[in-house]
Design an enzyme around this catalytic site. Structure first.
Site, mmCIF file in Angstrom:
data_model
loop_
_atom_site.group_PDB
_atom_site.id
_atom_site.type_symbol
_atom_site.label_atom_id
_atom_site.label_comp_id
_atom_site.label_asym_id
_atom_site.label_seq_id
_atom_site.Cartn_x
_atom_site.Cartn_y
_atom_site.Cartn_z
ATOM 1 N N HIS A 58 46.558 35.169 35.637
ATOM 2 C CA HIS A 58 45.355 34.329 35.488
ATOM 3 C C HIS A 58 44.394 34.924 34.464
ATOM 4 O O HIS A 58 43.752 34.191 33.702
ATOM 5 C CB HIS A 58 44.611 34.213 36.824
ATOM 6 C CG HIS A 58 45.103 33.109 37.714
ATOM 7 N ND1 HIS A 58 45.099 31.788 37.346
ATOM 8 C CD2 HIS A 58 45.597 33.136 38.978
ATOM 9 C CE1 HIS A 58 45.571 31.043 38.345
ATOM 10 N NE2 HIS A 58 45.891 31.845 39.339
ATOM 11 N N HIS A 108 50.594 37.680 39.798
ATOM 12 C CA HIS A 108 50.085 36.301 39.693
ATOM 13 C C HIS A 108 48.622 36.319 39.232
ATOM 14 O O HIS A 108 48.231 35.551 38.351
ATOM 15 C CB HIS A 108 50.231 35.621 41.066
ATOM 16 C CG HIS A 108 49.708 34.217 41.156
ATOM 17 N ND1 HIS A 108 50.504 33.140 41.486
ATOM 18 C CD2 HIS A 108 48.458 33.712 40.998
ATOM 19 C CE1 HIS A 108 49.760 32.037 41.501
ATOM 20 N NE2 HIS A 108 48.508 32.361 41.214
ATOM 21 N N GLU A 109 47.827 37.219 39.831
ATOM 22 C CA GLU A 109 46.394 37.255 39.486
ATOM 23 C C GLU A 109 46.168 37.817 38.084
ATOM 24 O O GLU A 109 45.307 37.329 37.354
ATOM 25 C CB GLU A 109 45.616 38.051 40.528
ATOM 26 C CG GLU A 109 45.641 37.464 41.942
ATOM 27 C CD GLU A 109 45.293 35.990 41.998
ATOM 28 O OE1 GLU A 109 44.421 35.538 41.240
ATOM 29 O OE2 GLU A 109 45.920 35.264 42.793
ATOM 30 N N CYS A 155 49.106 28.259 44.250
ATOM 31 C CA CYS A 155 47.916 28.688 43.513
ATOM 32 C C CYS A 155 46.770 27.761 43.890
ATOM 33 O O CYS A 155 46.963 26.547 43.966
ATOM 34 C CB CYS A 155 48.184 28.603 42.014
ATOM 35 S SG CYS A 155 46.777 29.081 40.999
ATOM 36 N N LEU A 156 45.599 28.334 44.138
ATOM 37 C CA LEU A 156 44.448 27.508 44.526
ATOM 38 C C LEU A 156 44.082 26.502 43.427
ATOM 39 O O LEU A 156 43.480 25.474 43.717
ATOM 40 C CB LEU A 156 43.237 28.397 44.850
ATOM 41 C CG LEU A 156 43.399 29.294 46.082
ATOM 42 C CD1 LEU A 156 42.193 30.207 46.233
ATOM 43 C CD2 LEU A 156 43.602 28.462 47.354
ATOM 44 N N GLN A 197 39.370 31.207 37.758
ATOM 45 C CA GLN A 197 39.522 30.112 38.725
ATOM 46 C C GLN A 197 38.193 29.624 39.291
ATOM 47 O O GLN A 197 38.155 28.599 39.973
ATOM 48 C CB GLN A 197 40.428 30.538 39.886
ATOM 49 C CG GLN A 197 41.869 30.745 39.463
ATOM 50 C CD GLN A 197 42.715 31.099 40.675
ATOM 51 O OE1 GLN A 197 42.735 32.248 41.088
ATOM 52 N NE2 GLN A 197 43.387 30.122 41.245
ATOM 53 N N GLY A 202 44.449 35.389 46.978
ATOM 54 C CA GLY A 202 44.101 35.952 45.671
ATOM 55 C C GLY A 202 43.237 34.955 44.923
ATOM 56 O O GLY A 202 43.420 33.739 45.066
HETATM 57 NI NI NI Z 1 46.694 31.320 41.163
#
Ligand code: NI
Length: 176
Positions: free
Chosen positions: A145, A141-142, A99-100, A57, A52
């Site tokens: 963000h 989660h996304e 998370c990235l 991000q 994701g």
């Molecule tokens: Ni994330």
């Protein structure tokens, strides 16, 4: 960095970049530039080994996220959510997330077990999608963000302190 098709691979922004705390702006123009951005986000997500990726991000404060819970295995799993809204949630799950933007930090997060969202596609058409288990977690989660929320905002204060300590140590060692 770019793919052989000329798509730009965007660098993933890491915590504590302020763009990650900022709610994204709604998207109003559904043009070719947006389609290119969506394709670039999928490629950037794959390069970063994620399932994701949300526009903030990559430093773009916009309400756009891409998800692929099967990581390229099944094209039907590729999901683009533009201006998503949660319609309904059911149940609970408590599973580990990463998370990235928070590399090497993993914690269990409480989420709904099932979610229904409505969102626009790349042509601006509204659609609904339902997800459970991993897909529900990824969607929630996304969407977080897009609202400036990270998964470490949803864990206990003690666990957050430990995560922040680990991050500070990695920053000091030039590993962040
Ligand atoms: Ni994330």
């Amino acid at each position: 960095m770019a793919t052989k098709e000329g798509l730009k691979i965007h660098e993933v922004v890491k915590f504590p970049d302020p763009v990650l705390k900022q709610p994204g702006a709604p998207i109003a123009v559904f043009d070719d530039a947006l389609k290119t951005l969506v394709a670039e986000m999928f490629e950037s997500m794959y390069v970063a080994q994620g399932i994701g990726l949300a526009a903030p991000q990559i430093g773009l404060s916009m309400r756009l996220t891409v998800i692929d819970t099967s990581f390229k295995k099944d094209p039907k799993d590729k999901l683009v959510l533009i201006n998503p809204e949660i319609v309904e949630v059911r149940g609970k799950q408590f599973e580990e997330e990463g998370c990235l933007s928070l590399p090497e930090i993993r914690e269990k997060v409480q989420r709904a077990a099932w979610v229904k969202v409505k969102a626009q596609n790349q042509r601006g058409e509204w659609f609904e999608v339902e997800g459970e288990e991993l897909l529900a977690r990824a969607i929630l989660h996304e969407i977080d963000h897009l609202n400036g929320v990270l998964f470490i905002d949803r864990i206990s204060r003690l666990k957050r302190e430990l995560a922040l300590r680990k991050i500070r140590k990695m920053q000091k060692n030039g590993e962040w």
